[in-house]
Motif scaffolding. Structure first.
Motif, PDB file in Angstrom:
ATOM      1  N   HIS A  70     -27.363 -47.878  22.943  1.00  0.00           N
ATOM      2  CA  HIS A  70     -26.697 -48.067  21.634  1.00  0.00           C
ATOM      3  C   HIS A  70     -27.543 -47.183  20.586  1.00  0.00           C
ATOM      4  O   HIS A  70     -28.657 -47.011  20.738  1.00  0.00           O
ATOM      5  N   HIS A 121     -23.066 -47.312  25.391  1.00  0.00           N
ATOM      6  CA  HIS A 121     -22.084 -48.636  24.908  1.00  0.00           C
ATOM      7  C   HIS A 121     -20.675 -47.908  25.216  1.00  0.00           C
ATOM      8  O   HIS A 121     -20.029 -48.845  25.530  1.00  0.00           O
ATOM      9  N   GLU A 156     -18.539 -49.174  17.040  1.00  0.00           N
ATOM     10  CA  GLU A 156     -18.312 -49.565  18.585  1.00  0.00           C
ATOM     11  C   GLU A 156     -16.921 -49.769  18.968  1.00  0.00           C
ATOM     12  O   GLU A 156     -16.453 -49.396  20.006  1.00  0.00           O
ATOM     13  N   CYS A 202     -20.480 -45.266  19.759  1.00  0.00           N
ATOM     14  CA  CYS A 202     -21.645 -45.629  20.186  1.00  0.00           C
ATOM     15  C   CYS A 202     -22.257 -45.481  21.520  1.00  0.00           C
ATOM     16  O   CYS A 202     -21.638 -45.837  22.500  1.00  0.00           O
TER      17      CYS A 202
END
Ligand SMILES: [Zn+2]
Length: 149
Positions: free
Chosen positions: A10, A113, A130, A135
């Protein structure tokens, strides 16, 4: 120990000046029992462990019970746009941490991610970056493919 299937990479989706303390506060504000990541890597390459690997952190909804979550501080530019702004020190620390974790969990897949199913995004618990699946703002699968035979 948990059965680790993923080592998820991440960015913190914030300024590179973000401190570990403010990250912890943010997790608390979100009402999370445990932090979003097991390890966080600062711009100077310092690796900080936030949570024991046996416990479940809050990085990828739906996959946390089988994941170790690792983040570098940064991931957006001064205008709030997603960018890979990892320092050389961060890249080096990320690589050595991932190498170490992969040795420990050789059956795990290292991926970003955004490489997880889109079904896991946009659930209100992940942040904006996200949700649009930026990410960690670089292609972790490609960058770390040599670590995984
Ligand atoms: Zn993330």
């Amino acid at each position: 120990m948990r059965n680790i299937k993923y080592i998820a990479v991440h960015c913190t989706a914030g300024s590179q000046k973000t401190t570990i303390e403010s990250l912890k506060l943010e997790f608390k504000r979100k009402g999370w029992k445990y932090p979003g990541y097991h390890y966080v890597i600062g711009p100077d390459g310092t690796i900080t462990q936030l949570l024991d690997e046996s416990l479940v952190s809050n990085g990828v909804k739906g996959y946390n019970s089988v994941s170790i979550n690792v983040a570098y501080i940064g991931g957006i530019d001064s205008k709030g746009k997603a960018v890979d702004n990892r320092t050389e020190a961060q890249k080096a620390s990320l690589l050595s941490l991932l190498r170490h974790l992969y040795k420990k969990y050789p059956d795990a897949v290292i991926q970003g991610h955004r490489d997880f199913s889109p079904d896991t995004d946009g659930n209100g618990k992940v942040d904006t970056w996200e949700r649009i699946k930026e990410c960690p703002c670089f292609d972790a699968k490609v960058e770390y493919q040599d670590l995984q035979p």
